[in-house]
Structure formats: structure tokens, C-alpha cells
Design a protein around this motif. Structure first.
Motif, PDB file in Angstrom:
ATOM      1  N   ILE A   1      26.969  -2.494 -34.659  1.00 52.75           N
ATOM      2  CA  ILE A   1      26.518  -1.870 -33.415  1.00 52.75           C
ATOM      3  C   ILE A   1      27.671  -0.985 -32.945  1.00 52.75           C
ATOM      4  O   ILE A   1      28.812  -1.452 -32.855  1.00 52.75           O
ATOM      5  N   SER A   2      27.377   0.274 -32.693  1.00 50.88           N
ATOM      6  CA  SER A   2      28.459   1.222 -32.402  1.00 50.88           C
ATOM      7  C   SER A   2      29.236   0.784 -31.172  1.00 50.88           C
ATOM      8  O   SER A   2      28.678   0.194 -30.240  1.00 50.88           O
ATOM      9  N   LEU A   3      30.525   1.103 -31.199  1.00 42.79           N
ATOM     10  CA  LEU A   3      31.421   0.673 -30.122  1.00 42.79           C
ATOM     11  C   LEU A   3      30.924   1.104 -28.745  1.00 42.79           C
ATOM     12  O   LEU A   3      30.992   0.349 -27.779  1.00 42.79           O
ATOM     13  N   LYS A   4      30.399   2.331 -28.670  1.00 42.70           N
ATOM     14  CA  LYS A   4      29.967   2.832 -27.358  1.00 42.70           C
ATOM     15  C   LYS A   4      28.753   2.057 -26.831  1.00 42.70           C
ATOM     16  O   LYS A   4      28.471   2.085 -25.637  1.00 42.70           O
ATOM     17  N   ASN A   5      28.043   1.363 -27.708  1.00 39.86           N
ATOM     18  CA  ASN A   5      26.882   0.599 -27.254  1.00 39.86           C
ATOM     19  C   ASN A   5      27.184  -0.889 -27.045  1.00 39.86           C
ATOM     20  O   ASN A   5      26.296  -1.678 -26.771  1.00 39.86           O
ATOM     21  N   ARG A   6      28.433  -1.275 -27.180  1.00 31.73           N
ATOM     22  CA  ARG A   6      28.817  -2.673 -26.915  1.00 31.73           C
ATOM     23  C   ARG A   6      29.216  -2.816 -25.463  1.00 31.73           C
ATOM     24  O   ARG A   6      30.212  -2.241 -25.037  1.00 31.73           O
ATOM     25  N   ARG A   7      28.441  -3.533 -24.735  1.00 32.61           N
ATOM     26  CA  ARG A   7      28.751  -3.761 -23.320  1.00 32.61           C
ATOM     27  C   ARG A   7      29.042  -5.248 -23.111  1.00 32.61           C
ATOM     28  O   ARG A   7      28.265  -6.096 -23.558  1.00 32.61           O
ATOM     29  N   VAL A   8      30.140  -5.523 -22.440  1.00 33.19           N
ATOM     30  CA  VAL A   8      30.524  -6.905 -22.152  1.00 33.19           C
ATOM     31  C   VAL A   8      30.479  -7.094 -20.644  1.00 33.19           C
ATOM     32  O   VAL A   8      30.913  -6.213 -19.903  1.00 33.19           O
ATOM     33  N   PHE A   9      29.919  -8.201 -20.207  1.00 35.57           N
ATOM     34  CA  PHE A   9      29.904  -8.463 -18.765  1.00 35.57           C
ATOM     35  C   PHE A   9      30.460  -9.853 -18.487  1.00 35.57           C
ATOM     36  O   PHE A   9      30.533 -10.689 -19.385  1.00 35.57           O
ATOM     37  N   ASP A  10      30.829 -10.078 -17.246  1.00 33.82           N
ATOM     38  CA  ASP A  10      31.277 -11.407 -16.818  1.00 33.82           C
ATOM     39  C   ASP A  10      30.113 -12.135 -16.186  1.00 33.82           C
ATOM     40  O   ASP A  10      29.378 -11.552 -15.388  1.00 33.82           O
TER      41      ASP A  10
ATOM     42  N   ASN B   1      17.052   1.657 -21.481  1.00 34.51           N
ATOM     43  CA  ASN B   1      18.458   1.810 -21.087  1.00 34.51           C
ATOM     44  C   ASN B   1      19.364   0.730 -21.662  1.00 34.51           C
ATOM     45  O   ASN B   1      20.588   0.824 -21.526  1.00 34.51           O
ATOM     46  N   GLY B   2      18.777  -0.323 -22.236  1.00 36.15           N
ATOM     47  CA  GLY B   2      19.639  -1.356 -22.791  1.00 36.15           C
ATOM     48  C   GLY B   2      18.891  -2.635 -23.079  1.00 36.15           C
ATOM     49  O   GLY B   2      17.740  -2.811 -22.655  1.00 36.15           O
ATOM     50  N   VAL B   3      19.563  -3.511 -23.827  1.00 37.64           N
ATOM     51  CA  VAL B   3      19.011  -4.844 -24.083  1.00 37.64           C
ATOM     52  C   VAL B   3      20.083  -5.869 -23.745  1.00 37.64           C
ATOM     53  O   VAL B   3      21.245  -5.728 -24.119  1.00 37.64           O
ATOM     54  N   LEU B   4      19.677  -6.878 -22.967  1.00 34.04           N
ATOM     55  CA  LEU B   4      20.591  -7.932 -22.539  1.00 34.04           C
ATOM     56  C   LEU B   4      20.337  -9.177 -23.385  1.00 34.04           C
ATOM     57  O   LEU B   4      19.183  -9.561 -23.578  1.00 34.04           O
ATOM     58  N   VAL B   5      21.407  -9.784 -23.856  1.00 38.46           N
ATOM     59  CA  VAL B   5      21.273 -10.923 -24.765  1.00 38.46           C
ATOM     60  C   VAL B   5      21.528 -12.221 -24.003  1.00 38.46           C
ATOM     61  O   VAL B   5      22.527 -12.334 -23.284  1.00 38.46           O
ATOM     62  N   THR B   6      20.621 -13.209 -24.178  1.00 36.51           N
ATOM     63  CA  THR B   6      20.846 -14.514 -23.543  1.00 36.51           C
ATOM     64  C   THR B   6      21.809 -15.367 -24.374  1.00 36.51           C
ATOM     65  O   THR B   6      22.705 -15.995 -23.828  1.00 36.51           O
ATOM     66  N   HIS B   7      21.609 -15.367 -25.699  1.00 38.17           N
ATOM     67  CA  HIS B   7      22.488 -16.125 -26.600  1.00 38.17           C
ATOM     68  C   HIS B   7      22.162 -15.738 -28.033  1.00 38.17           C
ATOM     69  O   HIS B   7      21.192 -15.017 -28.287  1.00 38.17           O
ATOM     70  N   GLU B   8      22.966 -16.233 -28.980  1.00 40.66           N
ATOM     71  CA  GLU B   8      22.952 -15.689 -30.331  1.00 40.66           C
ATOM     72  C   GLU B   8      21.947 -16.346 -31.286  1.00 40.66           C
ATOM     73  O   GLU B   8      21.966 -16.052 -32.480  1.00 40.66           O
ATOM     74  N   HIS B   9      21.054 -17.220 -30.815  1.00 37.72           N
ATOM     75  CA  HIS B   9      20.075 -17.813 -31.734  1.00 37.72           C
ATOM     76  C   HIS B   9      19.109 -16.729 -32.243  1.00 37.72           C
ATOM     77  O   HIS B   9      18.775 -15.791 -31.519  1.00 37.72           O
ATOM     78  N   ALA B  10      18.665 -16.935 -33.494  1.00 29.51           N
ATOM     79  CA  ALA B  10      17.877 -15.895 -34.182  1.00 29.51           C
ATOM     80  C   ALA B  10      16.633 -15.483 -33.410  1.00 29.51           C
ATOM     81  O   ALA B  10      16.257 -14.298 -33.415  1.00 29.51           O
ATOM     82  N   ASP B  11      15.984 -16.424 -32.735  1.00 29.27           N
ATOM     83  CA  ASP B  11      14.751 -16.071 -32.012  1.00 29.27           C
ATOM     84  C   ASP B  11      15.021 -15.186 -30.791  1.00 29.27           C
ATOM     85  O   ASP B  11      14.098 -14.812 -30.077  1.00 29.27           O
TER      86      ASP B  11
ATOM     87  N   LEU C   1      17.518   3.297 -31.629  1.00 28.60           N
ATOM     88  CA  LEU C   1      17.301   3.920 -30.316  1.00 28.60           C
ATOM     89  C   LEU C   1      18.610   4.271 -29.612  1.00 28.60           C
ATOM     90  O   LEU C   1      18.587   4.704 -28.470  1.00 28.60           O
ATOM     91  N   ASP C   2      19.754   4.078 -30.296  1.00 27.11           N
ATOM     92  CA  ASP C   2      21.068   4.317 -29.700  1.00 27.11           C
ATOM     93  C   ASP C   2      21.177   3.561 -28.370  1.00 27.11           C
ATOM     94  O   ASP C   2      21.499   4.129 -27.327  1.00 27.11           O
ATOM     95  N   LEU C   3      20.873   2.272 -28.444  1.00 29.78           N
ATOM     96  CA  LEU C   3      20.671   1.465 -27.240  1.00 29.78           C
ATOM     97  C   LEU C   3      21.880   0.572 -26.946  1.00 29.78           C
ATOM     98  O   LEU C   3      22.335  -0.170 -27.819  1.00 29.78           O
ATOM     99  N   PRO C   4      22.395   0.599 -25.704  1.00 29.17           N
ATOM    100  CA  PRO C   4      23.466  -0.329 -25.342  1.00 29.17           C
ATOM    101  C   PRO C   4      22.995  -1.786 -25.398  1.00 29.17           C
ATOM    102  O   PRO C   4      21.853  -2.091 -25.033  1.00 29.17           O
ATOM    103  N   VAL C   5      23.878  -2.668 -25.865  1.00 26.61           N
ATOM    104  CA  VAL C   5      23.597  -4.106 -25.934  1.00 26.61           C
ATOM    105  C   VAL C   5      24.589  -4.822 -25.019  1.00 26.61           C
ATOM    106  O   VAL C   5      25.799  -4.629 -25.138  1.00 26.61           O
ATOM    107  N   TYR C   6      24.063  -5.622 -24.107  1.00 27.99           N
ATOM    108  CA  TYR C   6      24.894  -6.342 -23.124  1.00 27.99           C
ATOM    109  C   TYR C   6      24.960  -7.818 -23.492  1.00 27.99           C
ATOM    110  O   TYR C   6      23.929  -8.472 -23.660  1.00 27.99           O
TER     111      TYR C   6
END
Ligand code: ZN
Ligand code: ZN
Length: 273
Positions: A95-104, A52-62, A74-79
Motif C-alpha cells: 500500500i503506497s506510503l501516501k495512502n497509509r494513515r495512522v491514527f491514535d 475518501n478512505g477505508v478504516l480498518v477495525t483489525h487485521e483478521h481476514a474477514d 482506487l488510490d484509496l487511503p487506509v486508516y
């Protein structure tokens, strides 16, 4: 409903953690190739198409190496937070606009039955976060890439039955190792990574606040050994009157594949694999 999790890759060369509940399946970070992530997901019985999605901790390559391809294939949302999105732009391809998720940060949000909270951690990235996942009274937290032990993040992780906790380096190995001086300083700084002794201190705090399983992760390939991380944390826990293996479970996450599949119910964890 059980909260299920499985560290798939954990270390300075690539990170990815699976978290699921019922029909909801998420990843935290995708710092290795899409093919390798799909292979390890198969070992814990998760179909890539069911993510259903992948959540990112921070932008380092690893943490983001595989995210672009994973999302496109996989047409996967990225948070990610706004600042992290800005910092990973140009590193992950389109990354397609519909799969860009921003959270607070510090505002809970839901994906299916999983209640998710992202919290700030001290690390040298644009807007680094850790994550806590709650479902059915159980909570699991991912707390890696953290420069120092601070109440600001400990209090967010407190109450988690299980924690993936960074234990990045052994100070003696870092100091005597081959890294350039500036890199050694960066790693050991308060915005770098947790040393084994820091992880021991944090583990004692977290066990005192409800953790029953600590998995030590994000070990440096150059500056640590699993047995050193484990031994250091065990010693800190024993000194605090906690008996690893009896009062709680302690293990080290694998760098290159599934560590285990864990089911978490209210304040307890059971190894399924
Ligand atoms: Zn990092
Ligand atoms: Zn990292």
C-alpha cells in the motif's frame, strides 16, 4: 447534514460498511473482494472513485481481504492504528506510503465533515477497535468482533442513534457444532465474539442510552441463524420494557449484500432503501 450508512457485507465470511456525509464517503473494513464491494456500493449509489478512505477495525481476514486491491485500484487511503498496520503487513500487499494513515485511539479525527472516534474492544487481534461517526448531531457506531460486554466500549457507543452490533453465535449451536474444541473456546472467550444473549444485554444498554436503531451483524454462518439472533435480542429488549418496532427499530444485517441505506439525523434513523 445527514449521516448516511449502509452495511454492505456483515458476517464471519466478510465485512464492509459504508458511511457517508455530504461529499465524504468512507468504508469500514474491506473483508470481501474489491469487485464485490464496488458492486454493492453501486446499489447504494456511491461511485467507487468518490471514496475518501477505508478504516480498518483489525487485521483478521474477514475485515481486510479486499483492502490491498481496493487501495491500489482506487488510490484509496487506509486508516489503521500503528499496531494494526504492523499486524496486517504482509497480508494486504503493498500500500503506497501516501495512502497509509495512522491514527491514535480515543482521539477524534475528521475526514470531511465526519468526526471519527476509534475505541478499543476486547478481541483477539493486535489492536482491535470499533468506530463512532458523528455529523450534525447524529452518531452511528460499528461495534463488532467483541469478546464481551464491557462498560469500556459501551460508553463509547452510548449516544449513538444507530449501532451495528455484533450478535455472532447462539451458544447451543456453537457447543453442539462441528468446530474443534479450541476454536469453540476461542469464539466464546472474553476476547472472542458476542453471543446472541450478550448482544441482547448490550442492546438494552444502548437503547437506554439513546439508540433508536440496532442492526445485529457479524452473525456466524455455522453457529447462528438470523431468526435466533433477532428473537433473542427482541426478548431481552421486551424484558427491559422496550418494544422493538415501536420504541426502536431492530433488524439483522445481511451477510452477502446491502442490508439497507439509512439516513441518520439527530437521534433518529430512517430507512431509505
Ligand atoms: Zn476478528
Ligand atoms: Zn470478524
Amino acid at each position: 447534514m445527514e449521516l448516511i450508512f449502509a452495511p454492505l457485507f456483515s458476517g464471519s465470511s466478510g465485512n464492509c460498511v459504508y458511511v457517508g456525509c455530504g461529499d465524504t464517503h468512507l468504508l469500514v473494513d474491506a473483508g470481501v473482494s474489491c469487485a464485490r464491494i464496488i458492486a454493492e456500493l453501486g446499489r447504494v449509489g456511491v461511485r467507487p472513485g468518490s471514496l475518501n478512505g477505508v478504516l480498518v477495525t483489525h487485521e483478521h481476514a474477514d475485515h481486510i481481504k479486499g483492502i490491498g486491491i481496493l487501495s491500489r485500484r482506487l488510490d484509496l487511503p487506509v486508516y489503521a492504528t500503528e499496531e494494526t498496520w504492523a499486524a496486517m503487513e504482509g497480508k494486504v500487499g503493498g500500500i503506497s506510503l501516501k495512502n497509509r494513515r495512522v491514527f491514535d485511539k480515543n482521539a477524534d479525527f475528521y475526514v470531511g465533515p465526519l468526526e471519527i472516534r476509534a475505541f478499543s474492544v476486547p478481541h483477539d487481534a493486535a489492536d482491535p477497535v470499533g468506530y463512532s461517526f458523528s455529523a450534525g448531531g447524529a452518531r452511528f457506531s460499528v461495534a463488532t468482533d467483541i469478546g464481551c460486554v464491557r462498560e469500556s466500549w459501551l460508553k463509547e457507543v452510548a449516544g449513538s442513534g444507530a449501532v451495528l452490533l455484533e450478535s455472532n453465535y447462539e451458544l447451543g449451536m456453537l457447543l453442539s457444532g462441528s468446530y474443534p474444541y479450541a476454536l469453540k473456546q476461542r469464539i466464546a472467550s472474553r476476547k472472542g465474539h458476542l453471543a446472541n444473549t450478550d448482544a441482547g444485554e448490550a442492546a438494552v444498554e444502548l437503547v437506554n442510552r439513546g439508540a433508536r436503531r440496532i442492526i445485529l451483524g457479524h452473525l456466524s454462518k455455522e453457529n447462528n441463524l438470523p431468526e435466533l439472533a433477532l428473537g433473542c435480542c427482541e426478548a431481552a429488549l421486551r424484558e427491559a420494557g422496550v418494544r422493538p418496532g415501536a420504541d426502536m427499530a431492530l433488524n439483522v444485517a445481511r451477510r452477502d449484500g446491502v442490508t439497507g441505506l439509512y439516513a441518520l439525523r439527530r437521534e433518529e434513523t430512517e430507512a431509505l432503501l
